[in-house]
Design an enzyme around this catalytic site. Structure first.
Site, PDB file in Angstrom:
ATOM      1  CB  ALA A  86      -0.900  -0.024   1.226  1.00  0.00           C
ATOM      2  N   GLY A 104       0.839  -4.976   1.189  1.00  0.00           N
ATOM      3  CA  GLY A 104      -0.418  -5.064   0.440  1.00  0.00           C
ATOM      4  C   GLY A 104      -0.238  -5.731  -0.914  1.00  0.00           C
ATOM      5  CD  GLU A 142      -1.950  -7.542   3.516  1.00  0.00           C
ATOM      6  OE1 GLU A 142      -1.680  -6.368   3.171  1.00  0.00           O
ATOM      7  OE2 GLU A 142      -2.447  -7.823   4.625  1.00  0.00           O
ATOM      8  CD  GLU A 165       2.262  -5.382   5.752  1.00  0.00           C
ATOM      9  OE1 GLU A 165       3.088  -6.288   5.995  1.00  0.00           O
ATOM     10  OE2 GLU A 165       1.361  -5.480   4.894  1.00  0.00           O
TER      11      GLU A 165
END
Ligand code: HXC
Length: 256
Positions: free
Chosen positions: A65, A109, A112, A132
């Site tokens: 992200a 992300g 993911e 993260e």
């Protein structure tokens, strides 16, 4: 919708969506995820499409992200905006098979997002990770759950608590990816797989995808009952007759 951060193309009955923000290593900002959700929905709704490939650039599928976009967010912002539920979750609602073709970094992300797809094929350059923890947070788009189910508790803890990366060989050994492909052949191979799926009975493919996904959502007995009921229901389709007759007549089935 015009897209600025993704490229969409169609090859026969296969849709290819390419994440295209290479200078930011395809960091998954809100605009990119909004475009991706729209493109996935459009491909899902197009009756000419039988399978979808999601890919990135040679250096990165996606490095996570967008940290620059998240840096100043506050808890009330994130809770009210629901930026994960709004776009990210769309990937898991797509009816048609989605193949993630990953080269380079698939981090945070990005990892993911790949795990939300139905299968991951990896270039030999792929690097997976959930870093993260280095940012003072944890995976937020399913990483603690999907990675653990894919590779088991000990390895998932190792990845998520240390933030280390895993190369393609380790990812295949651990069961995160289904195949490793030389980087130069990644898209050709992805299209071969997607083309194979797209030529099959769409109803059988849809039901097969749903049934496998049940394995993540329910008990073994319930999952097997779902499989049994849907297997039997497929005898109500012309494709079952065509598939079995073609086998007996020693010819290729025609599911068109
Ligand atoms: C925003 C990013 C980014 C990211 C890279 N960039 N990753 N921008 N968000 N996640 C940008 C860099 O700022 C830089 O921009 C450019 O891309 C190139 O990156 P470099 O760091 O210069 O490249 P390199 O030295 O080769 O290192 C590659 C890397 C590193 C190891 C992948 O970029 C990295 O560690 N990225 C962050 C990975 C990460 O922590 N991901 C998890 C994010 S949190 P400039 O402008 O400086 O050139 C997350 C939570 C998801 O994903 C929760 C669900 C929503």
């Amino acid at each position: 919708m015009t897209y600025e951060m993704i490229i969409t193309e169609t090859h026969g009955s296969v849709a290819q969506i390419t994440l295209n923000r290479p200078r930011a290593l395809n960091a998954l900002c809100d605009q990119l995820m909004t475009e991706l959700a729209a493109a996935l929905r459009a491909a899902d709704a197009d009756p000419a499409i039988g399978a979808i490939i999601l890919t990135g650039s040679p250096r990165a599928f996606a490095a996570g992200a967008d940290i620059k976009e998240m840096q100043d967010k506050t808890y009330p912002d994130t809770a009210l905006d629901d930026f994960i539920g709004r776009n990210w979750e769309v990937v898991t609602t797509i009816r048609k098979p989605v193949i993630a073709a990953v080269a380079g970094y698939a981090l945070g992300g990005g990892c993911e997002l790949a795990m939300m797809c139905d299968m991951i094929i990896a270039a030999d350059t792929a690097q997976f990770g959930q870093p993260e923890i280095n940012l003072g947070v944890i995976p937020g788009a399913g990483g603690t759950q999907r990675l653990t189910r894919a590779i088991g508790k000990s390895k998932a803890m190792d990845m998520i608590l240390t933030g280390r990366m895993m190369d393609a060989t380790e990812a295949e050994r651990a069961g995160l990816v289904s195949r490793i492909i030389p980087a130069a052949d990644l898209l050709t191979e992805a299209h071969k797989i997607a083309g194979t799926i797209a030529a099959l009975s769409p109803v059988a493919v849809t039901i097969a995808k749903r049934s496998v996904n049940r394995a993540f959502e329910t008990t073994l007995a319930e999952g097997i009952a779902y499989e049994r009921a849907t297997f039997l229901a497929l005898f109500g389709t012309p494709h079952q007759r065509e598939g079995m007759t073609a086998f007996i007549e020693k010819r290729k089935p025609d599911f068109a």
